[in-house]
Design a protein around this motif. Structure first.
Motif, PDB file in Angstrom:
ATOM      1  N   LEU A 110      -1.857   4.461   6.473  1.00  0.00           N
ATOM      2  CA  LEU A 110      -0.832   3.808   7.287  1.00  0.00           C
ATOM      3  C   LEU A 110      -0.948   4.242   8.749  1.00  0.00           C
ATOM      4  O   LEU A 110      -0.798   3.441   9.676  1.00  0.00           O
ATOM      5  N   PHE A 111      -1.219   5.520   8.925  1.00  0.00           N
ATOM      6  CA  PHE A 111      -1.387   6.088  10.258  1.00  0.00           C
ATOM      7  C   PHE A 111      -2.524   5.366  10.985  1.00  0.00           C
ATOM      8  O   PHE A 111      -2.463   5.112  12.190  1.00  0.00           O
ATOM      9  N   GLU A 112      -3.554   5.016  10.245  1.00  0.00           N
ATOM     10  CA  GLU A 112      -4.739   4.363  10.796  1.00  0.00           C
ATOM     11  C   GLU A 112      -4.515   2.873  11.040  1.00  0.00           C
ATOM     12  O   GLU A 112      -5.000   2.324  12.030  1.00  0.00           O
ATOM     13  N   HIS A 113      -3.763   2.215  10.168  1.00  0.00           N
ATOM     14  CA  HIS A 113      -3.722   0.749  10.158  1.00  0.00           C
ATOM     15  C   HIS A 113      -2.454   0.119  10.711  1.00  0.00           C
ATOM     16  O   HIS A 113      -2.485  -1.037  11.134  1.00  0.00           O
ATOM     17  N   THR A 150       7.173  13.290   2.704  1.00  0.00           N
ATOM     18  CA  THR A 150       8.281  13.324   1.768  1.00  0.00           C
ATOM     19  C   THR A 150       9.529  12.635   2.299  1.00  0.00           C
ATOM     20  O   THR A 150       9.923  12.850   3.443  1.00  0.00           O
ATOM     21  N   GLY A 151      10.150  11.839   1.426  1.00  0.00           N
ATOM     22  CA  GLY A 151      11.410  11.190   1.758  1.00  0.00           C
ATOM     23  C   GLY A 151      12.492  11.621   0.794  1.00  0.00           C
ATOM     24  O   GLY A 151      12.215  11.940  -0.356  1.00  0.00           O
ATOM     25  N   VAL A 152      13.737  11.650   1.254  1.00  0.00           N
ATOM     26  CA  VAL A 152      14.856  11.939   0.370  1.00  0.00           C
ATOM     27  C   VAL A 152      15.382  10.608  -0.164  1.00  0.00           C
ATOM     28  O   VAL A 152      15.923   9.805   0.589  1.00  0.00           O
ATOM     29  N   ALA A 153      15.187  10.379  -1.471  1.00  0.00           N
ATOM     30  CA  ALA A 153      15.653   9.134  -2.090  1.00  0.00           C
ATOM     31  C   ALA A 153      17.130   9.237  -2.439  1.00  0.00           C
ATOM     32  O   ALA A 153      17.882   8.283  -2.325  1.00  0.00           O
ATOM     33  N   ALA A 154      17.543  10.430  -2.859  1.00  0.00           N
ATOM     34  CA  ALA A 154      18.959  10.676  -3.185  1.00  0.00           C
ATOM     35  C   ALA A 154      19.202  12.163  -3.124  1.00  0.00           C
ATOM     36  O   ALA A 154      18.310  12.955  -3.418  1.00  0.00           O
ATOM     37  N   GLY A 155      20.407  12.541  -2.717  1.00  0.00           N
ATOM     38  CA  GLY A 155      20.748  13.949  -2.700  1.00  0.00           C
ATOM     39  C   GLY A 155      20.853  14.523  -1.300  1.00  0.00           C
ATOM     40  O   GLY A 155      21.090  13.799  -0.337  1.00  0.00           O
ATOM     41  N   LEU A 156      20.665  15.839  -1.212  1.00  0.00           N
ATOM     42  CA  LEU A 156      20.825  16.546   0.061  1.00  0.00           C
ATOM     43  C   LEU A 156      19.902  17.757   0.085  1.00  0.00           C
ATOM     44  O   LEU A 156      19.861  18.533  -0.865  1.00  0.00           O
ATOM     45  N   VAL A 157      19.132  17.895   1.177  1.00  0.00           N
ATOM     46  CA  VAL A 157      18.137  18.961   1.273  1.00  0.00           C
ATOM     47  C   VAL A 157      18.345  19.755   2.559  1.00  0.00           C
ATOM     48  O   VAL A 157      18.689  19.180   3.598  1.00  0.00           O
ATOM     49  N   LYS A 158      18.154  21.062   2.460  1.00  0.00           N
ATOM     50  CA  LYS A 158      18.191  21.912   3.655  1.00  0.00           C
ATOM     51  C   LYS A 158      16.792  22.373   3.996  1.00  0.00           C
ATOM     52  O   LYS A 158      16.080  22.896   3.139  1.00  0.00           O
ATOM     53  N   MET A 159      16.405  22.165   5.250  1.00  0.00           N
ATOM     54  CA  MET A 159      15.137  22.677   5.764  1.00  0.00           C
ATOM     55  C   MET A 159      15.459  23.920   6.583  1.00  0.00           C
ATOM     56  O   MET A 159      16.240  23.850   7.528  1.00  0.00           O
ATOM     57  N   SER A 160      14.874  25.061   6.207  1.00  0.00           N
ATOM     58  CA  SER A 160      15.253  26.302   6.883  1.00  0.00           C
ATOM     59  C   SER A 160      14.077  27.254   7.012  1.00  0.00           C
ATOM     60  O   SER A 160      13.072  27.119   6.313  1.00  0.00           O
ATOM     61  N   ARG A 216      -1.111  11.896   0.568  1.00  0.00           N
ATOM     62  CA  ARG A 216      -1.685  12.132   1.896  1.00  0.00           C
ATOM     63  C   ARG A 216      -2.623  10.996   2.307  1.00  0.00           C
ATOM     64  O   ARG A 216      -2.608  10.530   3.440  1.00  0.00           O
ATOM     65  N   SER A 217      -3.430  10.515   1.362  1.00  0.00           N
ATOM     66  CA  SER A 217      -4.383   9.452   1.694  1.00  0.00           C
ATOM     67  C   SER A 217      -3.653   8.167   2.101  1.00  0.00           C
ATOM     68  O   SER A 217      -4.104   7.444   2.991  1.00  0.00           O
ATOM     69  N   THR A 218      -2.527   7.902   1.458  1.00  0.00           N
ATOM     70  CA  THR A 218      -1.736   6.719   1.811  1.00  0.00           C
ATOM     71  C   THR A 218      -1.143   6.870   3.204  1.00  0.00           C
ATOM     72  O   THR A 218      -1.164   5.943   4.019  1.00  0.00           O
ATOM     73  N   PHE A 219      -0.604   8.077   3.450  1.00  0.00           N
ATOM     74  CA  PHE A 219      -0.041   8.342   4.775  1.00  0.00           C
ATOM     75  C   PHE A 219      -1.094   8.128   5.860  1.00  0.00           C
ATOM     76  O   PHE A 219      -0.853   7.459   6.867  1.00  0.00           O
ATOM     77  N   GLU A 271       0.836  -1.199   0.000  1.00  0.00           N
ATOM     78  CA  GLU A 271       0.000   0.000   0.000  1.00  0.00           C
ATOM     79  C   GLU A 271       0.878   1.259   0.000  1.00  0.00           C
ATOM     80  O   GLU A 271       0.623   2.214  -0.746  1.00  0.00           O
ATOM     81  N   ALA A 272       1.909   1.225   0.835  1.00  0.00           N
ATOM     82  CA  ALA A 272       2.837   2.364   0.900  1.00  0.00           C
ATOM     83  C   ALA A 272       3.525   2.566  -0.446  1.00  0.00           C
ATOM     84  O   ALA A 272       3.592   3.683  -0.973  1.00  0.00           O
ATOM     85  N   ARG A 273       4.019   1.467  -0.989  1.00  0.00           N
ATOM     86  CA  ARG A 273       4.787   1.560  -2.232  1.00  0.00           C
ATOM     87  C   ARG A 273       3.954   2.160  -3.361  1.00  0.00           C
ATOM     88  O   ARG A 273       4.419   3.017  -4.112  1.00  0.00           O
TER      89      ARG A 273
END
Length: 234
Positions: A125-128, A61-71, A119-122, A34-36
DNA sequence: GCATTAACAGCCG
DNA sequence: CGGCTGTTAATGC
């Protein structure tokens, strides 16, 4: 500087999902599938903004590759890093659960690929899934600790200490379980993360290396003592 | 002063 | 060759 955003909607393979998402490894088979199926991949060029404060980014959101700054940017225009996010990091659960607008900026510090969960998938998962909720609790806990530490970060710590904190976050064993202690990252990228010039990052790394907390490689850093690195205060 | 930008030689992949 | 490192010099807050 390239200003492009590339392909979207590519599905993720089970192997890749397991590789970039520690939480997925504990799911039951039907939860995993379901997640996939609720995740698509999207690429961002180096230097591009992924979102700004106030954007409606609906996906977890997930980082699959690379580098991200949260600011965030203060009223006076000063930018402060909330977290550096490397491959394997997942974020945005707060805004997804509360269905609110983003409260921070996201920048791709190098070419980056993100995994976007609907969002619906999240929420499913949150529910189940008990395993998924267990992961979220642990992640919340770690991030809370980071943000508390952030409060003292800017004014009380010198640049070397800020660098040490930002680096230690990239090796948090809860947020990045089973990660290698070596990370491919340039001193310029570290400077962007910690809010300082490349030269200052270079000097800070040399200082931390001299104390035996880490080892500096060519375009890479190896952590030798994560606990002391995270606690370093100058 | 302390940090930042600019510049450059040297080294690594 | 291209990218990154380590260092110095000039400039700014």
């Amino acid at each position: 500087m390239p200003a492009r955003t590339r392909g979207e909607h590519a599905l993720i393979s089970p192997e890749d999902l397991r590789r970039i998402a520690a939480w997925s490894r504990d799911l039951k088979p039907e939860e995993f599938e379901e997640a996939r199926r609720g995740i698509s991949l999207k690429s961002y060029g180096k230097g591009n903004y992924i979102c700004h404060v106030g954007d409606r980014l609906e996906s977890w959101t997930g980082v699959a590759a690379g580098l991200v700054k949260m600011s965030t940017t203060s009223k006076e225009g000063k930018s402060a890093t909330l977290a550096g996010l490397r491959a394997g990091a997942w974020f945005g659960e707060g805004t997804v659960i509360k269905a609110e607008l983003r409260r921070y900026d996201l920048v791709a510090l190098r070419d980056t690929q993100l995994a976007l969960m609907r969002r619906s998938t999240f929420l499913w998962l949150f529910e189940h899934s008990a395993a998924f909720n267990r992961f979220l609790v642990h992640q919340f806990n770690e991030r809370l600790g980071q943000f508390i530490a952030l409060a003292e970060n800017e004014r009380m710590l010198d640049s070397t200490a800020r660098l040490a904190r930002n680096l230690a976050w990239l090796f948090n064993p809860i947020l990045y379980p089973g990660q290698s202690l070596t990370l491919t990252i340039s001193q310029e990228e570290l400077g962007l993360l910690a809010g300082m010039s490349r030269q200052m990052a270079n000097q800070g790394l040399a200082k931390l290396a001299g104390l035996g907390l880490l080892e500096v490689g060519h375009g890479a850093v190896t952590i030798l003592d994560l606990d002391r690195l995270a606690r370093y205060e100058g």
